[in-house]
Design an enzyme around this catalytic site. Structure first.
Site, PDB file in Angstrom:
ATOM      1  N   LYS A  64       0.808  -1.091   0.024  1.00 14.65           N
ATOM      2  CA  LYS A  64       0.034   0.041  -0.046  1.00 14.65           C
ATOM      3  C   LYS A  64       0.990   1.289  -0.015  1.00 14.65           C
ATOM      4  O   LYS A  64       0.877   2.049  -1.091  1.00 14.65           O
ATOM      5  CB  LYS A  64      -0.929   0.012   1.096  1.00 14.65           C
ATOM      6  CG  LYS A  64      -1.747  -0.988   1.196  1.00 14.65           C
ATOM      7  CD  LYS A  64      -2.776  -1.117   2.563  1.00 14.65           C
ATOM      8  CE  LYS A  64      -1.999  -1.072   3.814  1.00 14.65           C
ATOM      9  NZ  LYS A  64      -1.241  -2.258   3.996  1.00 14.65           N
ATOM     10  N   SER A 117      -6.825  -0.625   7.232  1.00  9.80           N
ATOM     11  CA  SER A 117      -8.303  -0.401   7.260  1.00  9.80           C
ATOM     12  C   SER A 117      -9.099  -1.685   7.293  1.00  9.80           C
ATOM     13  O   SER A 117      -9.841  -2.041   6.269  1.00  9.80           O
ATOM     14  CB  SER A 117      -8.767   0.671   6.337  1.00  9.80           C
ATOM     15  OG  SER A 117      -8.396   0.703   5.121  1.00  9.80           O
TER      16      SER A 117
END
EC number: 2.7.1.25
Length: 201
Positions: A42, A110
């Site tokens: 990410k 998340s």
């Protein structure tokens, strides 16, 4: 915050609109929400994308999970409730960047769909772009750039996503980037193409 505290707070309208800021910047604003397991890539991808946006003269910024926990979210742990509060705060900050006319890249595990959806509903349709950075758990463990999986496997890190805490994959992410198959450059190209076709760039 109690009702007593909130009832005396009045929203103050600003003179410059989001649309005016977007027009000046020459592009629409959006949240690019990179989600995925630790080690999926990410932060690497968000940084490479921002470099490309910067080269194009676009207004952008990165909110990285670890970096934000050094400041705004310092003091939050990794219980389910703290994770939810972590994402709630980031969502509100990301919304401010959208209002400022910028493209904000957020790189956070998340893990919970509900929390990601709450951020989606903070902004207008089309302004939240969920990018699922996909890599098998085994691949993430092999990469283990921060040595976290090793610690999680030995019990040094409790409530670690993918090992002792769940990760809920997106149902309908706008983009799924398979970092086990695509290079960083190819991944960035896919995102740029998507942003162009959606008239964000």
């Amino acid at each position: 915050m109690s009702n007593q505290e909130t009832k005396n707070i009045v929203w103050h309208e600003v003179a410059i609109t989001k649309e005016q800021r977007q027009q000046r910047n020459g592009h629409r604003s959006a949240i690019l929400w990179f989600t995925g397991l630790s080690g999926a890539g990410k932060s690497t991808l968000a940084n490479a994308l921002e470099q490309e946006l910067f080269k194009r003269g676009l207004s952008s910024y990165i909110l990285d999970g670890d970096n934000v926990r050094h400041g705004l979210n310092r003091g939050l742990g990794f219980s389910d409730e703290d994770r939810k509060e972590n994402i709630r705060r980031i969502g509100e900050v990301a919304k401010l960047f959208v209002d400022a006319g910028s493209i904000v890249c957020t790189a956070f595990i998340s893990p919970f769909k509900e929390d990601r959806d709450k951020v989606r509903h903070l902004v207008a349709d089309g302004e939240f772009i969920e990018i699922y950075v996909q890599a098998p758990l085994e691949t993430c463990e092999e990469r283990d750039p921060k040595g976290l999986y090793k610690k999680a496997r030995t019990g040094e890190i409790p409530e670690f996503t993918g090992i002792s805490s769940p990760y809920e994959e997106p149902d309908q992410a706008e983009l799924t980037i398979d970092t086990g198959r695509l290079s960083v450059e190819e991944s960035v190209d896919e995102i740029i193409t998507y942003l162009s076709t959606r008239n964000i760039l």
